[in-house]
Structure formats: C-alpha cells, structure tokens
Design a protein around this motif. Sequence first.
Motif, PDB file in Angstrom:
ATOM      1  N   UNK A  46     -53.150  17.155  -7.081  1.00 16.48           N
ATOM      2  CA  UNK A  46     -52.861  18.174  -8.092  1.00 16.48           C
ATOM      3  C   UNK A  46     -51.432  18.020  -8.612  1.00 16.48           C
ATOM      4  N   UNK A  47     -50.523  17.625  -7.737  1.00 17.39           N
ATOM      5  CA  UNK A  47     -49.102  17.546  -8.072  1.00 17.39           C
ATOM      6  C   UNK A  47     -48.650  16.137  -8.452  1.00 17.39           C
ATOM      7  N   UNK A  48     -49.538  15.165  -8.347  1.00 16.46           N
ATOM      8  CA  UNK A  48     -49.171  13.753  -8.434  1.00 16.46           C
ATOM      9  C   UNK A  48     -48.276  13.405  -9.615  1.00 16.46           C
ATOM     10  N   UNK A  49     -48.591  13.817 -10.798  1.00  9.95           N
ATOM     11  CA  UNK A  49     -47.822  13.389 -11.970  1.00  9.95           C
ATOM     12  C   UNK A  49     -47.028  14.525 -12.603  1.00  9.95           C
ATOM     13  N   UNK A  50     -46.874  15.623 -11.875  1.00  8.39           N
ATOM     14  CA  UNK A  50     -46.106  16.741 -12.413  1.00  8.39           C
ATOM     15  C   UNK A  50     -44.612  16.527 -12.199  1.00  8.39           C
ATOM     16  N   UNK A  51     -43.823  17.058 -13.109  1.00  2.45           N
ATOM     17  CA  UNK A  51     -42.377  17.065 -12.907  1.00  2.45           C
ATOM     18  C   UNK A  51     -42.066  18.096 -11.813  1.00  2.45           C
ATOM     19  N   UNK A  52     -40.867  18.049 -11.236  1.00  6.98           N
ATOM     20  CA  UNK A  52     -40.506  19.085 -10.260  1.00  6.98           C
ATOM     21  C   UNK A  52     -40.644  20.497 -10.834  1.00  6.98           C
ATOM     22  N   UNK A  53     -40.287  20.662 -12.096  1.00 10.90           N
ATOM     23  CA  UNK A  53     -40.382  21.983 -12.730  1.00 10.90           C
ATOM     24  C   UNK A  53     -41.839  22.420 -12.883  1.00 10.90           C
ATOM     25  N   UNK A  57     -44.061  25.560 -10.918  1.00  8.01           N
ATOM     26  CA  UNK A  57     -44.693  26.613 -11.715  1.00  8.01           C
ATOM     27  C   UNK A  57     -46.218  26.624 -11.613  1.00  8.01           C
ATOM     28  N   UNK A  58     -46.797  25.778 -10.802  1.00 10.70           N
ATOM     29  CA  UNK A  58     -48.266  25.666 -10.741  1.00 10.70           C
ATOM     30  C   UNK A  58     -48.933  26.999 -10.428  1.00 10.70           C
ATOM     31  N   UNK A  59     -48.409  27.748  -9.486  1.00 12.52           N
ATOM     32  CA  UNK A  59     -49.081  28.981  -9.081  1.00 12.52           C
ATOM     33  C   UNK A  59     -48.967  30.085 -10.130  1.00 12.52           C
ATOM     34  N   UNK A  60     -48.025  29.951 -11.056  1.00 16.29           N
ATOM     35  CA  UNK A  60     -47.904  30.939 -12.130  1.00 16.29           C
ATOM     36  C   UNK A  60     -48.825  30.598 -13.298  1.00 16.29           C
ATOM     37  N   UNK A  61     -49.457  29.434 -13.234  1.00 10.60           N
ATOM     38  CA  UNK A  61     -50.317  28.998 -14.325  1.00 10.60           C
ATOM     39  C   UNK A  61     -49.568  28.277 -15.419  1.00 10.60           C
ATOM     40  N   UNK A  62     -48.229  28.194 -15.288  1.00 14.75           N
ATOM     41  CA  UNK A  62     -47.421  27.560 -16.322  1.00 14.75           C
ATOM     42  C   UNK A  62     -47.223  26.068 -16.075  1.00 14.75           C
ATOM     43  N   UNK A  68     -54.344  27.362 -17.958  1.00 17.67           N
ATOM     44  CA  UNK A  68     -54.617  28.770 -17.743  1.00 17.67           C
ATOM     45  C   UNK A  68     -54.829  29.152 -16.297  1.00 17.67           C
ATOM     46  N   UNK A  69     -54.148  28.497 -15.384  1.00 16.69           N
ATOM     47  CA  UNK A  69     -54.270  28.843 -13.975  1.00 16.69           C
ATOM     48  C   UNK A  69     -55.288  28.018 -13.217  1.00 16.69           C
ATOM     49  N   UNK A  70     -55.905  27.043 -13.882  1.00 21.80           N
ATOM     50  CA  UNK A  70     -56.899  26.209 -13.203  1.00 21.80           C
ATOM     51  C   UNK A  70     -56.283  25.457 -12.036  1.00 21.80           C
ATOM     52  N   UNK A  71     -55.063  24.972 -12.215  1.00 24.82           N
ATOM     53  CA  UNK A  71     -54.402  24.259 -11.121  1.00 24.82           C
ATOM     54  C   UNK A  71     -54.089  25.195  -9.967  1.00 24.82           C
ATOM     55  N   UNK A  72     -53.717  26.420 -10.270  1.00 32.64           N
ATOM     56  CA  UNK A  72     -53.441  27.393  -9.202  1.00 32.64           C
ATOM     57  C   UNK A  72     -54.691  27.628  -8.374  1.00 32.64           C
TER      58      UNK A  72
END
Length: 145
Positions: A46-53, A57-62, A68-72
């Motif tokens: 889930x986090x593989x290609x995300x920036x640290x920022x 913010x994954x749990x906020x849906x941002x 829209x919160x699918x990752x959360x």
Amino acid sequence: MTDRHDLTELQQRLVDFAARRRWEPFHTPKNLAAALSVEAAELLEIFQWLTPEQSAAVMSGEGDGGGGGASAARVLDEVADVLAYLLQFCAVLDIDVLAALSAKIDRNELRFPVPEQVPELAPEQVPEPAPAESGGQKPADPSDE
C-alpha cells in the motif's frame, strides 16, 4: 464483546474459527509464519510508491491519490490480517505475545539507553537512507535481534 477488545478473547475467537473449519492441520508454525509474511508484504505494498507525506496521510484519506479513503480501509484490513496471523502463530506455539513484547522492550531499553543529550536535527539535516542497491548499510533495528 465490549468496545475495548480483549486480546486473549480475540485470539481464542481465531483459534475457534480455525477449529470449526478444521484448519488446524494447515496452521503449522511454518505456514502461519509464511502467511504472516505475506500479509505484512501486502501492508507494505500500500505504501510502496508513496512519498513520506502521502504515507503519513493515508489514514486521513488524503494520501491515497484521491481514492477517498480506499487506502485507509486497505491498511485496516492488512493490519488486521497481520495481527490475526501473529495471534494464531502464537497460539500454536503457546507464546504469550504480550509477555514476549514486554520482554523485548525490556531488552531494548538495556541495549539502547536514552542518551544524555539528544541533538535536535532540522529536517534538512536528517540523512536520507542509502538505497539498498548502492551497498548502503541499513541502520540498526532493535527488533532485528
């Protein structure tokens, strides 16, 4: 069950769930450790290609690219899967997971005492981790031992 979940009760529910389906022959330490590893990898994916920022913010849906919160929701599912397999693994080997964790924290407190002075680093002073392919050494992780 109350709003405050009891770890022992949840562990017993998992044991009972597997027993009612006659899955015990498949719930060997090796199979459960492998399943735990797979679920941890799915969490990492889930986090593989995300920036640290974005990852923060994954749990906020941002941080899910507008999902829209699918990752959360996926994070919650994978965390539950990781914990479920860990609890089942501990049940099979009769490991008290909270006692094991407490003992590990005790050992880490001895291995890594709090320094007398902890220097404050500005964000630009925090070193970037060396890429694995460059031969860089990863920092010591207290959970590795």
